[in-house]
Design a protein around this motif. Structure first.
Motif, PDB file in Angstrom:
ATOM      1  N   TRP A 191     -92.235 -49.735  59.212  1.00 51.02           N
ATOM      2  CA  TRP A 191     -91.486 -49.335  60.401  1.00 51.02           C
ATOM      3  C   TRP A 191     -90.670 -48.075  60.092  1.00 51.02           C
ATOM      4  CZ3 TRP A 191     -89.281 -54.905  61.292  1.00 51.02           C
ATOM      5  CH2 TRP A 191     -90.260 -55.707  61.899  1.00 51.02           C
ATOM      6  N   PRO A 192     -91.005 -46.948  60.701  1.00 48.04           N
ATOM      7  CA  PRO A 192     -90.240 -45.719  60.489  1.00 48.04           C
ATOM      8  C   PRO A 192     -88.980 -45.720  61.363  1.00 48.04           C
ATOM      9  CG  PRO A 192     -92.083 -45.282  61.943  1.00 48.04           C
ATOM     10  CD  PRO A 192     -92.175 -46.725  61.542  1.00 48.04           C
ATOM     11  N   VAL A 193     -87.831 -45.914  60.750  1.00 41.86           N
ATOM     12  CA  VAL A 193     -86.588 -46.061  61.498  1.00 41.86           C
ATOM     13  C   VAL A 193     -85.481 -45.207  60.894  1.00 41.86           C
ATOM     14  CG1 VAL A 193     -87.101 -48.436  62.223  1.00 41.86           C
ATOM     15  CG2 VAL A 193     -85.800 -48.042  60.117  1.00 41.86           C
ATOM     16  N   THR A 194     -84.402 -45.114  61.645  1.00 42.34           N
ATOM     17  CA  THR A 194     -83.153 -44.565  61.128  1.00 42.34           C
ATOM     18  C   THR A 194     -82.166 -45.707  61.002  1.00 42.34           C
ATOM     19  OG1 THR A 194     -83.519 -42.370  62.066  1.00 42.34           O
ATOM     20  CG2 THR A 194     -81.245 -42.976  61.601  1.00 42.34           C
ATOM     21  N   ILE A 195     -81.431 -45.716  59.898  1.00 43.09           N
ATOM     22  CA  ILE A 195     -80.446 -46.750  59.594  1.00 43.09           C
ATOM     23  C   ILE A 195     -79.076 -46.084  59.550  1.00 43.09           C
ATOM     24  CG2 ILE A 195     -79.669 -48.426  57.876  1.00 43.09           C
ATOM     25  CD1 ILE A 195     -82.727 -48.275  56.871  1.00 43.09           C
ATOM     26  N   ALA A 196     -78.130 -46.626  60.309  1.00 45.79           N
ATOM     27  CA  ALA A 196     -76.763 -46.110  60.319  1.00 45.79           C
ATOM     28  C   ALA A 196     -75.801 -47.243  59.979  1.00 45.79           C
ATOM     29  CB  ALA A 196     -76.416 -45.536  61.682  1.00 45.79           C
ATOM     30  N   ILE A 197     -74.784 -46.925  59.199  1.00 45.51           N
ATOM     31  CA  ILE A 197     -73.754 -47.902  58.846  1.00 45.51           C
ATOM     32  C   ILE A 197     -72.401 -47.270  59.150  1.00 45.51           C
ATOM     33  CG2 ILE A 197     -72.760 -49.323  57.009  1.00 45.51           C
ATOM     34  CD1 ILE A 197     -75.495 -49.054  55.552  1.00 45.51           C
ATOM     35  N   THR A 198     -71.545 -48.048  59.831  1.00 49.53           N
ATOM     36  CA  THR A 198     -70.206 -47.562  60.168  1.00 49.53           C
ATOM     37  C   THR A 198     -69.145 -48.488  59.592  1.00 49.53           C
ATOM     38  OG1 THR A 198     -69.964 -48.822  62.226  1.00 49.53           O
ATOM     39  CG2 THR A 198     -71.043 -46.661  62.387  1.00 49.53           C
ATOM     40  N   ASP A 199     -67.906 -48.002  59.601  1.00 50.26           N
ATOM     41  CA  ASP A 199     -66.776 -48.865  59.278  1.00 50.26           C
ATOM     42  C   ASP A 199     -66.351 -49.609  60.547  1.00 50.26           C
ATOM     43  OD1 ASP A 199     -65.260 -47.062  60.842  1.00 50.26           O
ATOM     44  OD2 ASP A 199     -64.223 -46.187  59.123  1.00 50.26           O
ATOM     45  N   ALA A 200     -65.277 -50.354  60.484  1.00 48.45           N
ATOM     46  CA  ALA A 200     -64.830 -51.167  61.618  1.00 48.45           C
ATOM     47  C   ALA A 200     -64.449 -50.322  62.831  1.00 48.45           C
ATOM     48  CB  ALA A 200     -63.646 -52.044  61.207  1.00 48.45           C
ATOM     49  N   GLY A 201     -64.065 -49.081  62.611  1.00 44.05           N
ATOM     50  CA  GLY A 201     -63.698 -48.190  63.710  1.00 44.05           C
ATOM     51  C   GLY A 201     -64.871 -47.427  64.294  1.00 44.05           C
ATOM     52  N   GLY A 202     -66.068 -47.708  63.807  1.00 45.78           N
ATOM     53  CA  GLY A 202     -67.251 -47.035  64.311  1.00 45.78           C
ATOM     54  C   GLY A 202     -67.511 -45.679  63.683  1.00 45.78           C
ATOM     55  N   HIS A 203     -66.792 -45.350  62.612  1.00 46.47           N
ATOM     56  CA  HIS A 203     -66.973 -44.063  61.936  1.00 46.47           C
ATOM     57  C   HIS A 203     -68.177 -44.134  61.008  1.00 46.47           C
ATOM     58  CE1 HIS A 203     -62.636 -44.424  62.881  1.00 46.47           C
ATOM     59  NE2 HIS A 203     -62.882 -43.223  63.397  1.00 46.47           N
ATOM     60  N   LEU A 204     -69.040 -43.164  61.107  1.00 44.76           N
ATOM     61  CA  LEU A 204     -70.289 -43.148  60.356  1.00 44.76           C
ATOM     62  C   LEU A 204     -70.027 -43.014  58.857  1.00 44.76           C
ATOM     63  CD1 LEU A 204     -73.373 -43.207  60.713  1.00 44.76           C
ATOM     64  CD2 LEU A 204     -73.306 -40.709  60.812  1.00 44.76           C
ATOM     65  N   LEU A 205     -70.591 -43.961  58.096  1.00 47.55           N
ATOM     66  CA  LEU A 205     -70.488 -43.945  56.641  1.00 47.55           C
ATOM     67  C   LEU A 205     -71.827 -43.639  55.982  1.00 47.55           C
ATOM     68  CD1 LEU A 205     -68.382 -47.220  56.193  1.00 47.55           C
ATOM     69  CD2 LEU A 205     -67.534 -44.857  56.167  1.00 47.55           C
ATOM     70  N   TRP A 206     -72.938 -43.941  56.688  1.00 48.22           N
ATOM     71  CA  TRP A 206     -74.271 -43.771  56.101  1.00 48.22           C
ATOM     72  C   TRP A 206     -75.270 -43.492  57.215  1.00 48.22           C
ATOM     73  CZ3 TRP A 206     -75.707 -44.187  50.945  1.00 48.22           C
ATOM     74  CH2 TRP A 206     -77.080 -44.287  50.676  1.00 48.22           C
ATOM     75  N   LEU A 207     -76.138 -42.547  56.993  1.00 49.21           N
ATOM     76  CA  LEU A 207     -77.231 -42.279  57.921  1.00 49.21           C
ATOM     77  C   LEU A 207     -78.467 -41.968  57.102  1.00 49.21           C
ATOM     78  CD1 LEU A 207     -78.086 -41.925  60.925  1.00 49.21           C
ATOM     79  CD2 LEU A 207     -77.735 -39.479  60.576  1.00 49.21           C
ATOM     80  N   GLN A 208     -79.540 -42.693  57.368  1.00 52.42           N
ATOM     81  CA  GLN A 208     -80.772 -42.533  56.609  1.00 52.42           C
ATOM     82  C   GLN A 208     -81.953 -42.596  57.570  1.00 52.42           C
ATOM     83  OE1 GLN A 208     -81.108 -45.598  53.677  1.00 52.42           O
ATOM     84  NE2 GLN A 208     -83.063 -44.883  52.909  1.00 52.42           N
ATOM     85  N   ARG A 209     -82.672 -41.493  57.686  1.00 55.25           N
ATOM     86  CA  ARG A 209     -83.862 -41.459  58.532  1.00 55.25           C
ATOM     87  C   ARG A 209     -85.090 -41.535  57.642  1.00 55.25           C
ATOM     88  NH1 ARG A 209     -84.626 -36.373  62.091  1.00 55.25           N
ATOM     89  NH2 ARG A 209     -86.465 -35.915  60.868  1.00 55.25           N
ATOM     90  N   LEU A 210     -85.835 -42.615  57.780  1.00 54.32           N
ATOM     91  CA  LEU A 210     -87.032 -42.799  56.968  1.00 54.32           C
ATOM     92  C   LEU A 210     -88.136 -41.855  57.435  1.00 54.32           C
ATOM     93  CD1 LEU A 210     -87.135 -46.698  56.692  1.00 54.32           C
ATOM     94  CD2 LEU A 210     -85.959 -45.042  55.227  1.00 54.32           C
ATOM     95  N   ASP A 211     -89.062 -41.579  56.556  1.00 55.76           N
ATOM     96  CA  ASP A 211     -90.180 -40.703  56.898  1.00 55.76           C
ATOM     97  C   ASP A 211     -90.894 -41.231  58.137  1.00 55.76           C
ATOM     98  OD1 ASP A 211     -89.637 -39.173  54.660  1.00 55.76           O
ATOM     99  OD2 ASP A 211     -91.179 -40.117  53.419  1.00 55.76           O
ATOM    100  N   GLY A 212     -91.160 -40.333  59.057  1.00 53.83           N
ATOM    101  CA  GLY A 212     -91.889 -40.684  60.263  1.00 53.83           C
ATOM    102  C   GLY A 212     -91.028 -41.169  61.409  1.00 53.83           C
ATOM    103  N   ALA A 213     -89.735 -41.372  61.185  1.00 55.20           N
ATOM    104  CA  ALA A 213     -88.853 -41.836  62.259  1.00 55.20           C
ATOM    105  C   ALA A 213     -88.646 -40.717  63.278  1.00 55.20           C
ATOM    106  CB  ALA A 213     -87.508 -42.279  61.708  1.00 55.20           C
ATOM    107  N   ALA A 214     -88.609 -41.089  64.535  1.00 55.24           N
ATOM    108  CA  ALA A 214     -88.388 -40.104  65.599  1.00 55.24           C
ATOM    109  C   ALA A 214     -87.023 -39.442  65.424  1.00 55.24           C
ATOM    110  CB  ALA A 214     -88.461 -40.789  66.962  1.00 55.24           C
TER     111      ALA A 214
END
Length: 133
Positions: free
Chosen positions: A28-51
């Motif tokens: 599954w080609p996806v993007t993964i995002a992780i935030t803190d409790a306030g919704g602030h982006l801590l991690w963004l990872q777009r796998l190969d082939g993800a839109a």
């Protein structure tokens, strides 16, 4: 006063690795995002082939799950059920399934948002990441 639990970089990397493993094991080609409790982006990872658009949708799902302290599927269900007025809620714009809060001892400490495949599959990936904690 309350003691506040926060995600550390090691936690974030563990969540991201488990989510990536779930996605890649299913091709599954996806993007993964992780935030803190306030919704602030801590991690963004777009796998190969993800839109490319998934790099916008995944963080929005994570932010909405963190701020609302609930899975974004609930918002999608509410809107699909006819409560379209909810679309005007401020700061909540990731209204599709695939955003899951990270809860520790009853406290929301962040969220994972995934975008790129079917919404229930996005949620499956997010939950697999969180389960690594």
């Amino acid at each position: 006063m309350k003691n506040i639990v926060e995600l550390e970089l090691a936690d974030i990397k563990r969540i991201a690795a488990a989510a990536e493993a779930e996605a890649t094991s299913n091709n599954w080609p996806v993007t993964i995002a992780i935030t803190d409790a306030g919704g602030h982006l801590l991690w963004l990872q777009r796998l190969d082939g993800a839109a490319q658009v998934s790099a916008y949708i995944a963080p929005a799902k994570a932010k909405s799950a963190a701020l609302g302290r609930r899975e974004t599927k609930g918002y999608e269900d509410m809107i699909n059920g006819g409560r379209t007025a909810f679309l005007s809620a401020p700061e909540i714009d990731g209204l599709l399934e695939g955003g899951v809060p990270i809860v520790k001892d009853g406290q929301t400490i962040g969220a994972v948002g995934v975008s790129g495949v079917k919404s229930n599959e996005d949620a499956q990936i997010a939950k697999a990441g969180i389960a690594a904690l």
